[in-house]
Scaffold this motif. Structure first.
Motif, PDB file in Angstrom:
ATOM      1  N   GLY A  47     -11.787 -28.024 -15.403  1.00  0.00           N
ATOM      2  CA  GLY A  47     -11.069 -26.765 -15.329  1.00  0.00           C
ATOM      3  C   GLY A  47     -11.939 -25.546 -15.548  1.00  0.00           C
ATOM      4  O   GLY A  47     -13.089 -25.638 -15.990  1.00  0.00           O
ATOM      5  N   ARG A  48     -11.395 -24.387 -15.228  1.00  0.00           N
ATOM      6  CA  ARG A  48     -12.047 -23.100 -15.461  1.00  0.00           C
ATOM      7  C   ARG A  48     -11.513 -22.518 -16.761  1.00  0.00           C
ATOM      8  O   ARG A  48     -10.299 -22.405 -16.949  1.00  0.00           O
ATOM      9  CB  ARG A  48     -11.778 -22.145 -14.306  1.00  0.00           C
ATOM     10  CG  ARG A  48     -12.474 -22.543 -13.016  1.00  0.00           C
ATOM     11  CD  ARG A  48     -11.936 -21.756 -11.835  1.00  0.00           C
ATOM     12  NE  ARG A  48     -12.110 -20.308 -11.973  1.00  0.00           N
ATOM     13  CZ  ARG A  48     -11.582 -19.427 -11.124  1.00  0.00           C
ATOM     14  NH1 ARG A  48     -10.857 -19.855 -10.094  1.00  0.00           N
ATOM     15  NH2 ARG A  48     -11.780 -18.133 -11.287  1.00  0.00           N
ATOM     16  N   LEU A  99      -0.541 -25.260 -10.493  1.00  0.00           N
ATOM     17  CA  LEU A  99      -1.784 -25.513 -11.210  1.00  0.00           C
ATOM     18  C   LEU A  99      -1.485 -25.896 -12.654  1.00  0.00           C
ATOM     19  O   LEU A  99      -0.514 -25.425 -13.246  1.00  0.00           O
ATOM     20  CB  LEU A  99      -2.667 -24.269 -11.164  1.00  0.00           C
ATOM     21  CG  LEU A  99      -3.081 -23.835  -9.755  1.00  0.00           C
ATOM     22  CD1 LEU A  99      -3.556 -22.389  -9.752  1.00  0.00           C
ATOM     23  CD2 LEU A  99      -4.170 -24.750  -9.216  1.00  0.00           C
ATOM     24  N   SER A 100      -2.332 -26.742 -13.222  1.00  0.00           N
ATOM     25  CA  SER A 100      -2.163 -27.117 -14.627  1.00  0.00           C
ATOM     26  C   SER A 100      -2.865 -26.076 -15.480  1.00  0.00           C
ATOM     27  O   SER A 100      -4.042 -25.769 -15.281  1.00  0.00           O
ATOM     28  CB  SER A 100      -2.733 -28.509 -14.890  1.00  0.00           C
ATOM     29  OG  SER A 100      -4.096 -28.579 -14.526  1.00  0.00           O
ATOM     30  N   ASP A 126      -6.525 -27.242 -14.792  1.00  0.00           N
ATOM     31  CA  ASP A 126      -7.164 -26.404 -13.778  1.00  0.00           C
ATOM     32  C   ASP A 126      -7.665 -25.104 -14.399  1.00  0.00           C
ATOM     33  O   ASP A 126      -8.742 -24.607 -14.052  1.00  0.00           O
ATOM     34  CB  ASP A 126      -6.179 -26.086 -12.647  1.00  0.00           C
ATOM     35  CG  ASP A 126      -5.751 -27.326 -11.878  1.00  0.00           C
ATOM     36  OD1 ASP A 126      -6.632 -28.128 -11.506  1.00  0.00           O
ATOM     37  OD2 ASP A 126      -4.536 -27.502 -11.666  1.00  0.00           O
ATOM     38  N   ALA A 174      -7.054 -17.912  -8.375  1.00  0.00           N
ATOM     39  CA  ALA A 174      -6.990 -19.318  -7.965  1.00  0.00           C
ATOM     40  C   ALA A 174      -7.479 -19.543  -6.532  1.00  0.00           C
ATOM     41  O   ALA A 174      -7.592 -20.691  -6.099  1.00  0.00           O
ATOM     42  CB  ALA A 174      -5.558 -19.823  -8.104  1.00  0.00           C
TER      43      ALA A 174
END
Length: 252
Positions: free
Chosen positions: A2-3, A32-33, A112, A235
């Motif tokens: 993830g970011r 998105l998670s 994410d 995103a």
């Protein structure tokens, strides 16, 4: 992987926590998670905006080595996960913020996006949060003092190895005397990801008895639409807001 994005501002009062809450929900609504972390270890209030202030185990407990990180992850609105900070000043004095990096690294593969709502200023807990992030998202108002503060925050992020990703200009009124978006770009040498207009509905969203982020209660208002623009750009997704009428802010 993830970011990890820290949301920073230099000084307080720019709506950083409100942006964090609503941006996280907007990202989650796009499939998105997302995990939100209240990294304002001393003056935590993200849990109040999410109406989750009664969470028994917090980031304080994890950083003190008294709880596992999984015990401090809660289900939030719109599918987000949330790690609150405690409200105890006694625990704050005992917390070692340098442990934050290891905590974030341990959960990074699960999401994410991990958004860190940082404290204002450049004190020790802010430094630890920014150091633990891959990118820094700057939150500013369209005024000279706010832009000056955010410029310092940008330079701090760069020194700590966190890439400045861009600016969200909050409380944008398009009034005479405000710094225009194109000038913000020149002054900070960063893109303006979105301009969030001053919106009375945003103010009302954290003044009611039943607190609810505007992305939950009124996702079609101008401020919510502008935050959706930011979420889509961050995103890398098409800019498409949850609304049927134009507000003039869809271009960011």
């Amino acid at each position: 992987m993830g970011r990890v994005i820290s949301l920073i501002s230099g000084k307080g009062g720019v709506g950083k926590t409100t942006i964090t809450a609503n941006l996280g929900i907007a990202l989650s609504k796009r499939g998105l998670s997302v995990c939100l972390i209240d990294a304002d270890i001393a003056m935590a209030n993200l849990s109040l905006l999410l109406n989750m202030q009664n969470s028994p185990i917090t980031l304080h407990d994890v950083l003190l080595g008294e709880a596992a990180i999984d015990d401090a992850i809660y289900d939030g609105p719109a599918g987000i996960k949330f790690i609150p900070s405690g409200l105890s000043l006694e625990n704050y004095r005992r917390v070692d913020p340098e442990r934050l990096q290891a905590v974030i690294d341990s959960i990074k593969p699960r999401f994410d996006f991990i958004l860190l709502d940082c404290a204002a200023g450049i004190e020790r807990t802010v430094m630890a949060a920014v150091s633990a992030s891959d990118e820094a998202l700057l939150i500013a108002m369209p005024t000279s003092p706010s832009i000056a503060d955010v410029l310092k925050a940008k330079m701090t992020a760069q020194r700590l190895g966190s890439k400045p990703a861009g600016v969200i200009v909050n409380f944008y009124r398009q009034e005479k005397g405000e710094i225009k978006k194109e000038d913000v770009v020149k002054l900070l040498e960063l893109p303006v990801i979105s301009a969030v207009p001053f919106d009375d509905e945003m103010r009302k969203s954290f003044m009611q008895d039943n607190l609810a982020p505007i992305m939950i209660s009124k996702p079609n208002t101008p401020a919510a639409v502008a935050i959706q623009v930011a979420a889509a750009k961050i995103a890398g997704l098409p800019v498409q807001a949850e609304q049927s009428h134009s507000t003039g802010f869809l271009s960011g």
